[in-house]
Structure formats: C-alpha cells, structure tokens
Scaffold this motif. Structure first.
Motif, PDB file in Angstrom:
ATOM      1  N   GLU A  23       0.796  -0.880  -0.013  1.00 37.73           N
ATOM      2  CA  GLU A  23      -0.449  -0.117   0.029  1.00 37.73           C
ATOM      3  C   GLU A  23       0.646   1.637  -0.286  1.00 37.73           C
ATOM      4  O   GLU A  23       0.298   2.383  -0.220  1.00 37.73           O
ATOM      5  CB  GLU A  23      -0.838  -0.061   1.465  1.00 37.73           C
ATOM      6  N   ASP A  24       1.702   0.921   0.434  1.00 37.98           N
ATOM      7  CA  ASP A  24       2.660   2.484   0.482  1.00 37.98           C
ATOM      8  C   ASP A  24       3.739   2.786  -0.302  1.00 37.98           C
ATOM      9  O   ASP A  24       4.636   3.342  -0.595  1.00 37.98           O
ATOM     10  CB  ASP A  24       3.607   2.138   1.625  1.00 37.98           C
ATOM     11  N   GLU A  25       3.604   2.075  -1.653  1.00 37.02           N
ATOM     12  CA  GLU A  25       4.226   2.858  -2.908  1.00 37.02           C
ATOM     13  C   GLU A  25       3.059   3.525  -3.924  1.00 37.02           C
ATOM     14  O   GLU A  25       1.958   2.664  -3.531  1.00 37.02           O
ATOM     15  CB  GLU A  25       4.605   1.122  -4.081  1.00 37.02           C
ATOM     16  N   PRO A  26       3.567   4.540  -4.836  1.00 35.67           N
ATOM     17  CA  PRO A  26       2.818   4.954  -5.781  1.00 35.67           C
ATOM     18  C   PRO A  26       1.800   4.164  -6.565  1.00 35.67           C
ATOM     19  O   PRO A  26       2.779   3.893  -6.969  1.00 35.67           O
ATOM     20  CB  PRO A  26       3.230   6.541  -6.087  1.00 35.67           C
ATOM     21  N   ALA A  27       1.010   4.060  -6.888  1.00 38.90           N
ATOM     22  CA  ALA A  27       0.320   2.975  -8.277  1.00 38.90           C
ATOM     23  C   ALA A  27       1.091   3.182  -9.666  1.00 38.90           C
ATOM     24  O   ALA A  27       1.283   1.994  -9.961  1.00 38.90           O
ATOM     25  CB  ALA A  27      -0.928   2.913  -8.670  1.00 38.90           C
ATOM     26  N   ASP A  28       1.472   4.114 -10.398  1.00 38.03           N
ATOM     27  CA  ASP A  28       2.606   4.176 -10.821  1.00 38.03           C
ATOM     28  C   ASP A  28       3.819   3.549 -10.843  1.00 38.03           C
ATOM     29  O   ASP A  28       4.661   3.677 -12.383  1.00 38.03           O
ATOM     30  CB  ASP A  28       2.734   5.591 -11.718  1.00 38.03           C
ATOM     31  N   LYS A  29       4.779   3.769  -9.874  1.00 37.11           N
ATOM     32  CA  LYS A  29       5.937   3.040  -9.274  1.00 37.11           C
ATOM     33  C   LYS A  29       5.560   1.495  -9.450  1.00 37.11           C
ATOM     34  O   LYS A  29       6.901   0.911  -9.948  1.00 37.11           O
ATOM     35  CB  LYS A  29       6.034   3.770  -7.658  1.00 37.11           C
ATOM     36  N   LEU A  30       4.667   1.105  -8.951  1.00 34.44           N
ATOM     37  CA  LEU A  30       4.188  -0.635  -8.980  1.00 34.44           C
ATOM     38  C   LEU A  30       3.684  -0.980 -10.410  1.00 34.44           C
ATOM     39  O   LEU A  30       4.826  -2.261 -10.586  1.00 34.44           O
ATOM     40  CB  LEU A  30       2.913  -1.028  -7.418  1.00 34.44           C
ATOM     41  N   ALA A  31       2.857  -0.115 -11.006  1.00 36.10           N
ATOM     42  CA  ALA A  31       2.600  -1.023 -12.078  1.00 36.10           C
ATOM     43  C   ALA A  31       3.540  -1.408 -13.465  1.00 36.10           C
ATOM     44  O   ALA A  31       3.679  -2.709 -13.592  1.00 36.10           O
ATOM     45  CB  ALA A  31       2.134   0.039 -12.799  1.00 36.10           C
TER      46      ALA A  31
END
Ligand SMILES: [Zn+2]
Ligand SMILES: [Zn+2]
Length: 361
Positions: free
Chosen positions: A168-176
């Motif tokens: 939950e602690d990473e921005p979505a665009d950095k995970l995708a």
C-alpha cells in the motif's frame, strides 16, 4: 487523470456499495481503448470506446483500474506484430487496481484490496509443463490484453489465483511497471544464468531493462548497457551501469551473460560475439526481427548459449516483487492521461518514452 482525493475515493465507495448491495450498483458502462484495426501507429489502430463493465466469472475478480503501465507488447498487438486472438480487445497487462467485486465462488482477496494484474492470465494446471513448474510454457495459457480484455479501461477481470498482492505504501504508477517490465526482465535475468558478481550486458534500455539492471547491480553484478537513445544512456549511467555505449557497442570486458531487450534480431550476433567462453544470451522479447546468419566460430563455439524467454511463472513474479521490495529499484515513469493511450504507444514506437509509460485511468 486520477487525484488521490478523486476517483480513488469514488472506487472505495463503489466497493462499499458492491459488498452490501450487489454488483448492480457498479456503473454499467466504462471508458476503454480497444485495438480496432491492427497496423502501424500512424494508422491509428487504437479506438477509444464505451464498453459494458465486465462481470467477473467463477474464480475471478473485478478490478477497478487505478493505473496501467504501457508495455512494448501492447505496441506489438496494436501494430499487428502479434496476431490478435480476438477482435477489439482492450490491451494492457500491468494493472494496479483495487478489487471491486468477486465472481461466483471466488474466496478473495476482499473488495478494496490492492492487487496487480499481469500478463499471465491463466494456465491449465494439469499439462506436463504446469506439473513440472514451467507454467510459462503451458500450451493452454492465456494472456491479459490478448486473450481477454486488459487494463486500458476502468475495470478489468482477472483470476484471483493469478493476481499479485501489492504494498500500500508505493504509488500505483511506480508499482505498475514492475508487473511485466519487471517480472519478465527478472525471468530474462534468470535465463541469462548470470554468475554471482558476474558481468552482464544489456542491449536496449527501456522499461524492462532499467529495472533488471538495478536488480542485477544490487545483487553485485557489473552491468554494461548498450542502447541508442542518449536519454536511456544517461539513465543507465545514473543507475550505476559500469559502462554505457551505443546500441551495437562493444563492452569493455567479455560478458558472462547478456540480455537482448531491443526487439532487433541484428543484435543477436553482436551480443553473442561479446560473450565470454561459456556465456549465455537471453532474448527477452516476445517478438524479434529476423536473426541474421550466425557464424559458428564467432558466435556460438566455446559453449556460448542462445536462449529465448517465454512469459513467466507466478513464482517468478512473486520472487521478483520480493526483490523489488528489498532493493527498491528506482522506477522511472512517464505519465499519460487515459485519453492519451494512443499517444503513449506512438511515443514508445519512436523511443521517446523515458523509462515506462503509465496511463492514469
Ligand atoms: Zn498447462
Ligand atoms: Zn508486457
């Protein structure tokens, strides 16, 4: 484009309605892009459209899409390098979203949970490849955004057993971008058989390569990057590459292993010639232009090995996401609003994307 206080709150609201009042409270229709007429990006193969919100089947989840990263495979599908498996498919297989609804008999994860939807959509589980842990080779495997609609849309369905848990602690665009670029790059790294502390050559330096390079460097490798774009060369230097050169450049030392990320068959003999005795070249892409004639002495003798990489197993994906949590690779992204999906693919086609293009749905 989403803002933290905008659609994300709206989605949570949808989830709450779904859990107590049933799926009819989800919107009936959604915005989506489809591959309407596969062909060069200049001929506008993508079409923006409205589609019914899909209904999750048995074992499936309905996922509300927060972001979807853009993969080179999407470009190959749009341009027709990969033959469409069904008409007017929604591309996209690097989805970060939240569970919006569960299909019949689906045990979880619970609505509201953040999940990642990736390229491998399903495998049969019973063939000889699946049984020996090589589900990436399953002849009945299906793929998100190819055999089924993908993430260039507000909602996507996925099998619960094939989604990844995400922090939950990473921005979505950095995970995708981790979900295909990262996972497939990691599979390619495994296939390249890089010894501990070894010398790794990377040919082409886009979304997948820049993540793979960081994992390899963090694990002790000396990484030599060969790429044509000056921006990519600069990025490689910043991320700690031992040397950086042009796309067909010669690294300053022989390579124990190499990965070809650029979909350019002409680079296969170049990379093979750069290998040390016993070295391995892994071709990471799903599509490659023709490989020129190889010379046995110059390119293969001394036990050099040429390998392909085909998709990934879920175990590869989970292992890579663990390594990414540990090493925290810097994920370089170029954001695009949902309206500009075709522009993102055009930019990717002309090498104008820094790191990974990410669509904000
Ligand atoms: Zn199988
Ligand atoms: Zn991909």
């Amino acid at each position: 484009m989403n803002t933290p206080s905008g659609p994300r709150v709206a989605a949570t609201h949808v989830v709450a309605q779904e859990r107590t009042e049933g799926p009819e409270r989800l919107p009936r229709e959604m915005d989506a892009w489809v591959v309407a007429r596969p062909g060069p990006m200049g001929t506008h193969p993508l079409e923006r459209t409205r589609l019914p919100v899909p209904t999750p089947g048995p074992g499936e989840l309905l996922v509300w899409v927060e972001v979807c990263a853009v993969c080179r495979t999407d470009l190959h599908l749009a341009e027709g390098d990969l033959t469409p498996r069904r008409p007017r498919t929604v591309p996209g297989h690097e989805v970060v979203g939240r569970v919006a609804a569960l299909g019949p008999g689906t045990a979880g994860p619970a609505p509201g949970t953040r999940v990642g939807v990736a390229w491998l959509r399903s495998t049969c589980g019973i063939c000889r490849y699946c049984r020996r842990g090589a589900e990436n080779l399953c002849p009945s495997s299906t793929y998100t955004g190819w055999d089924a609609d993908g993430g260039y849309a507000e909602y996507v369905t996925a099998l619960a057993d094939y989604v990844y848990a995400l922090p939950e602690d990473e921005p979505a665009d950095k995970l995708a971008p981790l979900l295909c670029a990262g996972i497939i790059g990691y599979r390619a790294l495994l296939r390249a058989d890089l010894p501990p502390g070894g010398r790794l050559g990377i040919y082409g330096f886009g979304a997948s390569a820049h993540l793979t390079a960081q994992i390899a460097i963090a694990e002790g490798a000396a990484v030599h990057v060969m790429t044509r774009s000056e921006a990519a060369q600069e990025l490689a230097r910043t991320l700690g590459a031992a040397s950086v050169g042009g796309s067909a450049g010669v690294p300053p030392e022989p390579l124990d292993a190499a990965i070809l990320f650029a979909p350019v068959g002409d680079l296969v003999p170049v990379a093979l010639a750069a290998l040390d005795r016993g070295g391995t070249l892994a071709v990471a892409g799903i599509h490659l232009t023709d490989i020129p004639v190889l010379n046995y002495q110059r390119h293969l003798f001394q036990e050099r090995t040429l390998r392909s990489v085909t998709a990934n197993t879920r175990a590869d994906g989970r292992r890579f996401l663990e390594l990414a949590s540990l090493h925290r690779p810097r994920v370089t992204t170029t954001p695009y609003p949902f309206d500009a999906a075709d522009e993102a693919l055009r930019d990717l086609a002309t090498d104008r994307v820094d790191g990974a293009a990410v669509l904000f749905i």
